[in-house]
Design a protein around this motif. Structure first.
Motif, PDB file in Angstrom:
ATOM      1  N   ALA A 104       0.827  -1.208   0.000  1.00  0.00           N
ATOM      2  CA  ALA A 104       0.000   0.000   0.000  1.00  0.00           C
ATOM      3  C   ALA A 104       0.861   1.259   0.000  1.00  0.00           C
ATOM      4  CB  ALA A 104      -0.934   0.002   1.206  1.00  0.00           C
ATOM      5  N   THR A 105       2.062   1.192   0.577  1.00  0.00           N
ATOM      6  CA  THR A 105       2.962   2.348   0.579  1.00  0.00           C
ATOM      7  C   THR A 105       3.319   2.749  -0.842  1.00  0.00           C
ATOM      8  OG1 THR A 105       3.892   1.784   2.728  1.00  0.00           O
ATOM      9  CG2 THR A 105       5.243   3.145   1.282  1.00  0.00           C
ATOM     10  N   TRP A 106       3.628   1.767  -1.667  1.00  0.00           N
ATOM     11  CA  TRP A 106       4.018   2.063  -3.049  1.00  0.00           C
ATOM     12  C   TRP A 106       2.809   2.470  -3.880  1.00  0.00           C
ATOM     13  CZ3 TRP A 106       8.936   2.726  -2.916  1.00  0.00           C
ATOM     14  CH2 TRP A 106       9.682   2.031  -1.954  1.00  0.00           C
ATOM     15  N   HIS A 107       1.627   1.968  -3.533  1.00  0.00           N
ATOM     16  CA  HIS A 107       0.402   2.469  -4.181  1.00  0.00           C
ATOM     17  C   HIS A 107       0.228   3.957  -3.889  1.00  0.00           C
ATOM     18  CE1 HIS A 107      -1.958  -1.557  -4.806  1.00  0.00           C
ATOM     19  NE2 HIS A 107      -0.766  -1.558  -5.360  1.00  0.00           N
ATOM     20  N   ASP A 108       0.479   4.336  -2.647  1.00  0.00           N
ATOM     21  CA  ASP A 108       0.338   5.748  -2.275  1.00  0.00           C
ATOM     22  C   ASP A 108       1.314   6.636  -3.043  1.00  0.00           C
ATOM     23  OD1 ASP A 108      -1.598   4.971  -0.527  1.00  0.00           O
ATOM     24  OD2 ASP A 108      -0.407   5.243   1.297  1.00  0.00           O
ATOM     25  N   LEU A 109       2.564   6.195  -3.155  1.00  0.00           N
ATOM     26  CA  LEU A 109       3.555   6.998  -3.876  1.00  0.00           C
ATOM     27  C   LEU A 109       3.212   7.082  -5.368  1.00  0.00           C
ATOM     28  CD1 LEU A 109       6.854   5.761  -2.183  1.00  0.00           C
ATOM     29  CD2 LEU A 109       5.601   7.897  -1.778  1.00  0.00           C
ATOM     30  N   ARG A 110       2.741   5.992  -5.916  1.00  0.00           N
ATOM     31  CA  ARG A 110       2.312   6.028  -7.325  1.00  0.00           C
ATOM     32  C   ARG A 110       1.147   6.985  -7.503  1.00  0.00           C
ATOM     33  NH1 ARG A 110      -0.014   0.504  -9.549  1.00  0.00           N
ATOM     34  NH2 ARG A 110      -1.664   1.146  -8.105  1.00  0.00           N
ATOM     35  N   TRP A 111       0.230   6.988  -6.532  1.00  0.00           N
ATOM     36  CA  TRP A 111      -0.907   7.917  -6.605  1.00  0.00           C
ATOM     37  C   TRP A 111      -0.441   9.370  -6.536  1.00  0.00           C
ATOM     38  CZ3 TRP A 111      -2.416  10.758  -2.067  1.00  0.00           C
ATOM     39  CH2 TRP A 111      -3.458  11.657  -2.301  1.00  0.00           C
ATOM     40  N   LEU A 112       0.544   9.671  -5.704  1.00  0.00           N
ATOM     41  CA  LEU A 112       1.051  11.041  -5.625  1.00  0.00           C
ATOM     42  C   LEU A 112       1.562  11.513  -6.980  1.00  0.00           C
ATOM     43  CD1 LEU A 112       2.983  11.094  -2.215  1.00  0.00           C
ATOM     44  CD2 LEU A 112       0.745  12.089  -2.721  1.00  0.00           C
ATOM     45  N   LEU A 113       2.236  10.628  -7.709  1.00  0.00           N
ATOM     46  CA  LEU A 113       2.715  10.999  -9.046  1.00  0.00           C
ATOM     47  C   LEU A 113       1.553  11.348  -9.970  1.00  0.00           C
ATOM     48  CD1 LEU A 113       5.607   8.490  -9.871  1.00  0.00           C
ATOM     49  CD2 LEU A 113       5.734  10.994  -9.798  1.00  0.00           C
ATOM     50  N   VAL A 114       0.513  10.526  -9.933  1.00  0.00           N
ATOM     51  CA  VAL A 114      -0.660  10.786 -10.776  1.00  0.00           C
ATOM     52  C   VAL A 114      -1.395  12.034 -10.296  1.00  0.00           C
ATOM     53  CG1 VAL A 114      -2.887   9.870 -11.538  1.00  0.00           C
ATOM     54  CG2 VAL A 114      -0.894   8.363 -11.375  1.00  0.00           C
ATOM     55  N   ASP A 115      -1.482  12.202  -8.989  1.00  0.00           N
ATOM     56  CA  ASP A 115      -2.239  13.325  -8.431  1.00  0.00           C
ATOM     57  C   ASP A 115      -1.598  14.660  -8.766  1.00  0.00           C
ATOM     58  OD1 ASP A 115      -4.570  13.975  -6.849  1.00  0.00           O
ATOM     59  OD2 ASP A 115      -3.198  14.683  -5.299  1.00  0.00           O
ATOM     60  N   MET A 116      -0.286  14.723  -8.795  1.00  0.00           N
ATOM     61  CA  MET A 116       0.386  15.996  -9.074  1.00  0.00           C
ATOM     62  C   MET A 116       0.427  16.314 -10.569  1.00  0.00           C
ATOM     63  SD  MET A 116       4.444  15.079  -8.577  1.00  0.00           S
ATOM     64  CE  MET A 116       4.236  14.329  -6.976  1.00  0.00           C
ATOM     65  N   THR A 117      -0.045  15.393 -11.395  1.00  0.00           N
ATOM     66  CA  THR A 117      -0.050  15.628 -12.845  1.00  0.00           C
ATOM     67  C   THR A 117      -1.481  15.565 -13.378  1.00  0.00           C
ATOM     68  OG1 THR A 117       0.465  13.269 -13.131  1.00  0.00           O
ATOM     69  CG2 THR A 117       2.320  14.828 -13.174  1.00  0.00           C
ATOM     70  N   ALA A 118      -1.874  14.416 -13.906  1.00  0.00           N
ATOM     71  CA  ALA A 118      -3.197  14.295 -14.524  1.00  0.00           C
ATOM     72  C   ALA A 118      -4.313  14.509 -13.516  1.00  0.00           C
ATOM     73  CB  ALA A 118      -3.338  12.922 -15.183  1.00  0.00           C
ATOM     74  N   GLY A 119      -4.153  13.984 -12.308  1.00  0.00           N
ATOM     75  CA  GLY A 119      -5.199  14.149 -11.297  1.00  0.00           C
ATOM     76  C   GLY A 119      -5.413  15.592 -10.926  1.00  0.00           C
ATOM     77  N   GLY A 120      -4.326  16.356 -10.765  1.00  0.00           N
ATOM     78  CA  GLY A 120      -4.463  17.771 -10.427  1.00  0.00           C
ATOM     79  C   GLY A 120      -5.125  18.571 -11.532  1.00  0.00           C
ATOM     80  N   VAL A 121      -4.740  18.291 -12.770  1.00  0.00           N
ATOM     81  CA  VAL A 121      -5.342  18.993 -13.910  1.00  0.00           C
ATOM     82  C   VAL A 121      -6.832  18.694 -14.003  1.00  0.00           C
ATOM     83  CG1 VAL A 121      -5.358  19.162 -16.431  1.00  0.00           C
ATOM     84  CG2 VAL A 121      -3.183  19.095 -15.198  1.00  0.00           C
ATOM     85  N   LEU A 122      -7.197  17.416 -13.830  1.00  0.00           N
ATOM     86  CA  LEU A 122      -8.608  17.036 -13.903  1.00  0.00           C
ATOM     87  C   LEU A 122      -9.414  17.665 -12.777  1.00  0.00           C
ATOM     88  CD1 LEU A 122     -10.657  15.337 -15.432  1.00  0.00           C
ATOM     89  CD2 LEU A 122     -10.025  13.379 -14.004  1.00  0.00           C
ATOM     90  N   ALA A 123      -8.813  17.807 -11.598  1.00  0.00           N
ATOM     91  CA  ALA A 123      -9.518  18.427 -10.475  1.00  0.00           C
ATOM     92  C   ALA A 123      -9.710  19.925 -10.691  1.00  0.00           C
ATOM     93  CB  ALA A 123      -8.749  18.181  -9.180  1.00  0.00           C
ATOM     94  N   LEU A 124      -8.736  20.576 -11.339  1.00  0.00           N
ATOM     95  CA  LEU A 124      -8.828  22.022 -11.569  1.00  0.00           C
ATOM     96  C   LEU A 124      -9.735  22.378 -12.740  1.00  0.00           C
ATOM     97  CD1 LEU A 124      -5.114  23.107 -11.027  1.00  0.00           C
ATOM     98  CD2 LEU A 124      -7.059  23.631  -9.553  1.00  0.00           C
ATOM     99  N   LEU A 125     -10.058  21.416 -13.572  1.00  0.00           N
ATOM    100  CA  LEU A 125     -10.868  21.706 -14.767  1.00  0.00           C
ATOM    101  C   LEU A 125     -12.230  22.305 -14.430  1.00  0.00           C
ATOM    102  CD1 LEU A 125     -10.807  21.622 -17.807  1.00  0.00           C
ATOM    103  CD2 LEU A 125     -11.625  19.261 -17.742  1.00  0.00           C
ATOM    104  N   PRO A 126     -12.977  21.805 -13.416  1.00  0.00           N
ATOM    105  CA  PRO A 126     -14.256  22.442 -13.093  1.00  0.00           C
ATOM    106  C   PRO A 126     -14.114  23.912 -12.727  1.00  0.00           C
ATOM    107  CG  PRO A 126     -14.117  20.292 -12.052  1.00  0.00           C
ATOM    108  CD  PRO A 126     -12.763  20.581 -12.609  1.00  0.00           C
ATOM    109  N   ALA A 127     -13.108  24.254 -11.930  1.00  0.00           N
ATOM    110  CA  ALA A 127     -12.904  25.655 -11.563  1.00  0.00           C
ATOM    111  C   ALA A 127     -12.493  26.473 -12.776  1.00  0.00           C
ATOM    112  CB  ALA A 127     -11.846  25.753 -10.472  1.00  0.00           C
ATOM    113  N   THR A 128     -11.721  25.871 -13.677  1.00  0.00           N
ATOM    114  CA  THR A 128     -11.279  26.584 -14.885  1.00  0.00           C
ATOM    115  C   THR A 128     -12.455  26.948 -15.776  1.00  0.00           C
ATOM    116  OG1 THR A 128      -9.184  25.372 -14.792  1.00  0.00           O
ATOM    117  CG2 THR A 128      -9.749  26.436 -16.874  1.00  0.00           C
ATOM    118  N   LEU A 129     -13.390  26.031 -15.946  1.00  0.00           N
ATOM    119  CA  LEU A 129     -14.564  26.323 -16.775  1.00  0.00           C
ATOM    120  C   LEU A 129     -15.345  27.509 -16.219  1.00  0.00           C
ATOM    121  CD1 LEU A 129     -15.906  22.725 -17.536  1.00  0.00           C
ATOM    122  CD2 LEU A 129     -14.716  24.277 -19.102  1.00  0.00           C
ATOM    123  N   LEU A 130     -15.431  27.599 -14.890  1.00  0.00           N
ATOM    124  CA  LEU A 130     -16.153  28.724 -14.294  1.00  0.00           C
ATOM    125  C   LEU A 130     -15.349  30.018 -14.394  1.00  0.00           C
ATOM    126  CD1 LEU A 130     -17.520  27.006 -11.044  1.00  0.00           C
ATOM    127  CD2 LEU A 130     -18.630  27.204 -13.273  1.00  0.00           C
TER     128      LEU A 130
END
Length: 421
Positions: A104-130
């Motif tokens: 699970a530790t390595w799952h978490d680190l892998r998630w951080l990589l995704v979160d700081m890239t594609a995940g962060g962009v996808l999360a900011l998209l709703p605010a960007t549209l507004l």
């Protein structure tokens, strides 16, 4: 567009901004901190910094899991292994090794990589549209002039060089804002589904966690059954059995006195009758404690209603179950005694003047919520007043959730997976 949809779209935009900001700040910082700590383990320093860094990563991941469930209804599981928590340098080495061996530790680190890239962009998209609404109208209200003097700028695919192009940008920004009101909840949900796809444990880890939990709850069930048998034996020995023995002795005395002292024999008969009535009452109470007759005859809903009627605090019971549908007897018994213990705790400790119980069935699980308007402070887990309830439910793979802030109110929710028949 109705007001509810507009409010959901705006709320999703604000939440997406919060999640995206966290993804592009907290996730980056924690990833760098964790990687650096792991890298310096050979130097010895990392042995002491890595556990703290990885536990912060876990806390960050758990926060995102809670937000996924609360904001989008996306459930993301976790399968963290237990960690040694004794103080001392040697224990720090063991903690570090345990964390690094946990998949699970390595799952978490892998998630951080995704979160700081594609995940962060996808999360900011709703605010960007507004946000494009404000930017487009700022351009249309005159800011386009200095931009045009500097050679123009691009608003998506519109080149801003004149008032007309600025108005076109404002129209496009308005259209994107309206689009965001419709699609923002789905975009935020897509972000959390991406989180779940990366962060959720593997099937093998889930099965291993389930085996560990079932092993633990089996031991709890065995201990609980042994304690229950000892209680029944003690109650029989100290209560009904003692009264029956005394009644037998009285009957022997009556037999000897019936001809020589009829008056005394009548007194002893009255005492024997009273002892038999008390023994019968104690036996009924004992049977009710093992499996209440009303539960066997009329089901869980009526058993809880009968339980509520005996409480000294006004208690309202609401039932939403399929008509004539019942769970298996062990499940009903576990739910009944769990609710009984929760209600007893509320009466004894909450200082409440109103209690309510909601009983329902949905998504393959029996769900009971018990609330009161008392002083709060109830806790679950080891050492808490509801730890026994949690162990009882664990035998059936059930869960217990407690919300009880200081000052109240308290809401205890029990959920047991089962099928109705």
């Amino acid at each position: 567009m109705n007001a509810t949809r507009a409010r959901e779209g705006l709320t999703a935009g604000v939440r997406g901004l919060a999640v995206g900001s966290s993804a592009l700040t907290t996730s980056i910082v924690l990833f760098v901190l964790a990687v650096v700590s792991i890298a310096v383990i050979p130097l010895g320093v990392g042995v002491f910094t890595t556990p703290s860094a990885l536990l912060k990563v876990r806390a960050h991941a758990d926060t995102r899991r809670k937000l996924a469930q609360k904001w989008s209804g996306v459930r993301i599981g976790s399968a963290y292994r237990p960690i040694p928590c004794r103080p001392g340098p040697l224990e720090e080495v063991r903690r570090c090794a345990a964390l690094l061996r946990d998949p699970a530790t390595w799952h978490d680190l892998r998630w951080l990589l995704v979160d700081m890239t594609a995940g962060g962009v996808l999360a900011l998209l709703p605010a960007t549209l507004l946000a494009y609404l404000g930017y487009g109208w700022v351009l249309a209200l005159g800011v386009w002039r200095p931009i045009a003097d500097a050679g123009g700028d691009w608003f998506l695919f519109i080149h801003i060089t004149s008032q007309g192009s600025a108005f076109a940008a404002a129209a496009l920004g308005t259209a994107m804002f309206v689009l965001g009101l419709f699609v923002n909840p789905a975009l935020l949900r897509a972000h959390f589904r991406l989180v779940g796809a990366v962060l959720a444990p593997s099937r093998e880890a889930e099965l291993a966690q389930r085996v560990d939990r079932l092993t633990e709850t089996r031991h709890d069930a065995v201990d609980t059954s042994a304690a229950e048998l000892r209680r029944i034996e003690r109650d029989l020995h100290d209560g009904a059995q003692a009264r029956l023995v005394a009644m037998g002795m009285n009957l022997g005395t009556i037999e000897a006195l019936v001809e020589t002292d009829p008056a005394q024999a009548k007194k002893l008969l009255a005492m024997a009758r009273a002892s038999s009535a008390e023994a019968l009452t104690e036996l009924r109470d004992l049977v009710r404690g093992i499996h209440p007759p009303v539960l066997a005859e009329r089901g869980l809903a009526d058993a809880i209603r009968a339980l509520a009627l005996r409480l000294p605090v006004p208690t309202e019971v609401s039932v939403d179950l399929p008509e004539r549908a019942r769970a298996e007897a062990p499940v009903e018994s576990a739910a009944y005694f769990a609710v009984s213990e929760v209600l007893t705790n509320a009466v004894k400790h909450a200082a409440a003047d109103s209690i309510w119980v909601d009983l329902s069935y949905a998504a393959g699980a029996l769900r009971v919520s018990v609330g009161d308007n008392g002083r709060g402070g109830a806790t679950s887990g080891a050492g808490g007043g509801l730890s026994g309830v949690e162990r009882r439910l664990g035998t059936f793979d059930g869960v217990l959730a407690v919300s009880s802030p200081a000052g109240g109110p308290t809401l205890v929710t029990l959920e047991i997976p089962c099928a109705l028949s």
